[in-house]
Scaffold this motif. Sequence first.
Motif, mmCIF file in Angstrom:
data_model
loop_
_atom_site.group_PDB
_atom_site.id
_atom_site.type_symbol
_atom_site.label_atom_id
_atom_site.label_comp_id
_atom_site.label_asym_id
_atom_site.label_seq_id
_atom_site.Cartn_x
_atom_site.Cartn_y
_atom_site.Cartn_z
ATOM 1 N N PRO A 275 7.850 16.123 -2.773
ATOM 2 C CA PRO A 275 7.522 17.747 -2.468
ATOM 3 C C PRO A 275 6.218 18.172 -2.359
ATOM 4 C CG PRO A 275 8.676 16.953 -5.130
ATOM 5 C CD PRO A 275 8.511 16.309 -4.344
ATOM 6 N N ALA A 276 5.688 18.720 -1.889
ATOM 7 C CA ALA A 276 4.380 19.386 -1.758
ATOM 8 C C ALA A 276 3.046 19.187 -2.855
ATOM 9 C CB ALA A 276 4.023 20.405 -1.478
ATOM 10 N N GLY A 277 2.371 18.277 -2.963
ATOM 11 C CA GLY A 277 1.399 18.132 -3.776
ATOM 12 C C GLY A 277 1.636 16.708 -3.692
ATOM 13 N N LEU B 269 5.189 4.649 -9.245
ATOM 14 C CA LEU B 269 5.139 5.273 -10.614
ATOM 15 C C LEU B 269 3.901 6.269 -9.560
ATOM 16 C CD1 LEU B 269 5.031 6.739 -12.976
ATOM 17 C CD2 LEU B 269 2.598 5.766 -13.297
ATOM 18 N N TYR B 270 4.876 7.296 -8.883
ATOM 19 C CA TYR B 270 4.095 9.130 -8.878
ATOM 20 C C TYR B 270 4.182 10.062 -9.065
ATOM 21 C CZ TYR B 270 8.622 9.865 -6.901
ATOM 22 O OH TYR B 270 9.964 10.509 -6.319
ATOM 23 N N GLU B 271 2.845 10.721 -8.989
ATOM 24 C CA GLU B 271 2.964 12.027 -9.381
ATOM 25 C C GLU B 271 4.046 12.903 -8.544
ATOM 26 O OE1 GLU B 271 -0.563 14.476 -10.246
ATOM 27 O OE2 GLU B 271 -1.081 13.068 -11.481
ATOM 28 N N THR B 272 5.053 13.657 -8.929
ATOM 29 C CA THR B 272 6.016 14.676 -7.893
ATOM 30 C C THR B 272 5.208 15.532 -7.287
ATOM 31 O OG1 THR B 272 7.047 16.540 -9.971
ATOM 32 C CG2 THR B 272 7.798 13.913 -9.420
ATOM 33 N N GLY B 273 4.603 16.236 -7.969
ATOM 34 C CA GLY B 273 3.158 17.583 -8.011
ATOM 35 C C GLY B 273 4.175 18.719 -8.518
ATOM 36 N N LYS B 274 5.150 18.308 -9.390
ATOM 37 C CA LYS B 274 5.660 19.473 -10.239
ATOM 38 C C LYS B 274 4.975 19.419 -10.862
ATOM 39 C CE LYS B 274 10.024 19.395 -7.623
ATOM 40 N NZ LYS B 274 11.497 19.783 -8.251
ATOM 41 N N THR C 42 1.142 -1.315 0.408
ATOM 42 C CA THR C 42 -0.081 -0.524 -0.049
ATOM 43 C C THR C 42 0.768 1.320 -0.392
ATOM 44 O OG1 THR C 42 -2.190 -1.075 1.463
ATOM 45 C CG2 THR C 42 -1.955 1.096 0.669
ATOM 46 N N ALA C 43 0.514 2.347 -0.996
ATOM 47 C CA ALA C 43 1.441 3.880 -0.867
ATOM 48 C C ALA C 43 0.402 4.747 -0.889
ATOM 49 C CB ALA C 43 1.826 3.201 -2.229
ATOM 50 N N TYR C 44 1.152 5.636 -0.239
ATOM 51 C CA TYR C 44 0.150 6.595 0.461
ATOM 52 C C TYR C 44 1.635 8.115 0.887
ATOM 53 C CZ TYR C 44 1.752 5.124 5.495
ATOM 54 O OH TYR C 44 2.504 5.100 5.751
ATOM 55 N N VAL C 45 1.377 9.652 0.541
ATOM 56 C CA VAL C 45 2.172 10.153 1.115
ATOM 57 C C VAL C 45 1.105 11.320 2.433
ATOM 58 C CG1 VAL C 45 2.754 12.478 0.709
ATOM 59 C CG2 VAL C 45 3.035 10.792 -1.393
ATOM 60 N N MET C 46 2.348 11.046 3.166
ATOM 61 C CA MET C 46 2.373 11.660 4.191
ATOM 62 C C MET C 46 2.894 12.750 5.029
ATOM 63 S SD MET C 46 1.276 10.436 8.379
ATOM 64 C CE MET C 46 0.009 8.728 7.763
ATOM 65 N N ALA D 274 1.860 18.882 -18.610
ATOM 66 C CA ALA D 274 1.214 17.924 -17.982
ATOM 67 C C ALA D 274 2.087 17.772 -16.247
ATOM 68 C CB ALA D 274 2.156 16.974 -18.478
ATOM 69 N N PRO D 275 1.471 16.327 -15.513
ATOM 70 C CA PRO D 275 2.093 16.892 -14.089
ATOM 71 C C PRO D 275 3.313 15.845 -14.510
ATOM 72 C CG PRO D 275 0.353 15.809 -14.363
ATOM 73 C CD PRO D 275 -0.310 16.317 -15.497
ATOM 74 N N GLU D 276 4.669 15.987 -13.609
ATOM 75 C CA GLU D 276 5.666 15.615 -13.972
ATOM 76 C C GLU D 276 5.578 13.868 -13.249
ATOM 77 O OE1 GLU D 276 9.701 17.221 -13.179
ATOM 78 O OE2 GLU D 276 9.724 16.829 -11.034
ATOM 79 N N LEU D 277 5.621 12.700 -14.057
ATOM 80 C CA LEU D 277 5.410 11.502 -13.265
ATOM 81 C C LEU D 277 7.446 11.113 -13.315
ATOM 82 C CD1 LEU D 277 3.779 9.942 -15.678
ATOM 83 C CD2 LEU D 277 3.224 11.645 -13.825
ATOM 84 N N ALA D 278 7.434 10.524 -12.277
ATOM 85 C CA ALA D 278 8.545 9.530 -11.840
ATOM 86 C C ALA D 278 8.296 8.090 -10.980
ATOM 87 C CB ALA D 278 9.303 10.022 -10.273
ATOM 88 N N LEU D 279 9.557 7.794 -10.802
ATOM 89 C CA LEU D 279 9.347 5.872 -10.142
ATOM 90 C C LEU D 279 10.584 6.339 -9.206
ATOM 91 C CD1 LEU D 279 10.206 3.495 -13.284
ATOM 92 C CD2 LEU D 279 8.363 3.769 -12.190
#
Length: 401
Positions: free
Chosen positions: A213-215, A228-233, A186-190, A239-244
């Motif tokens: 980063p925030a967001g 895979l996640y959106e960096t918030g940038k 399970t993945a989440y941001v906190m 387009a939203p910046e993507l990263a692994l």
Amino acid sequence: MNDLNDALTRQADRFVTDGGTNLDLDQVLARAGEIRRGRRLRASLVMAAVVLAVAVPVGITNLLGNDDSSDPTAPTTQGPSVPPSPSPTATKAPARTISALSRIPLGAKPDHSYVELGIIHDVDGTTTQLPAAASDRLAGITPYLGGYLVANGDTSTVTLYDGSGKVVKSGPGSSYFVTTSDGVETAYVMDGKLYSNSGSGMGNGDGAVGPVPAGASPIGYLPGDLLLYETGKATAAGAPELALTSGDLGHDLDSLSTVKATDDINDRVGGIAHGRGTVFSLTTHRAVWSSPDWEPVAFSNDGRFVAAVNLSDDDPRKIAILDADNGRPVASADLGAKDVEVNAGPVFDDSGNLLVVALEASGKEAILRLSPDNRLDRATSIVGGLQSDNETPLVIPAGPQ
């Protein structure tokens, strides 16, 4: 008496002499009786008319042409006033409002956990009451580490509860939770960190991948537990910046303006490229298919299907199960034709059915199920509409449960 008989006999003889039919005395007496009965009948009708004229209210006599209201000397009342009868339209009962969701047949309970009015319903039939704070403005939830993760939509706060409802930790974060296809990770941001934890325990440390980063928010897992996640940038194209979490995406996904779903079995992602719904393979580095009608938003647990919503409208009302290999619809439903719309989801259950929270105009909600054999039914009761503003009637957790 003899004189009367003689007089009648002479009258009868004179009648015959004048050309009439010969009459005997009995006929004369019978005719006299008819005349008497006729006079009594006319007298009875006259008396009945007199009684009717006395008893009929003024309003009715006016209809008969006797309008006493124009005569100032006429009496203004004649017994108690009688209100006019209401018109047929005034007494017509209002049309009964039928819930749009109630027209959809009720089927079996979902093969997936869900939250209904602050109560978690697990697949095994057990229920858990969420703490009041967890039910407030519920934006997302998923079982995790013997407890559950909860996102508050108003405060953008993520909270981890243990199984007893005690707060383990809490902090600002994204309301998006994602899981692997087997539900283990399970993945989440906190608190500005991206976490990826095993569902069986904390594993190594607390599962923190690293600061983001925030967001930032998770999108989904790829093979090898890559996240895979959106960096918030944003990229230069907006387009939203993507990263692994490990490795580099390269330029594989540069053509995609959004990515909504990942497939950790077949190494694919689903999103939008050049205004078309697209499934892209990170193995072949090519688009598997694209569609002008459907936006892919979730892969099934076995990777065979992909859930989609209509691409041509910002207010999704059409849902579909597509073949993940070619984008052809396996099943579809126009919820707009049923006067409801997609409010949350879609999520696949363990049987390959598509679950969505549907909303009708009254504010009532229910979880609908679209099966691969193209059958749409209702998986839960209808709730909401009259609930308090701080309650979220229905939520489907992310991933397999």
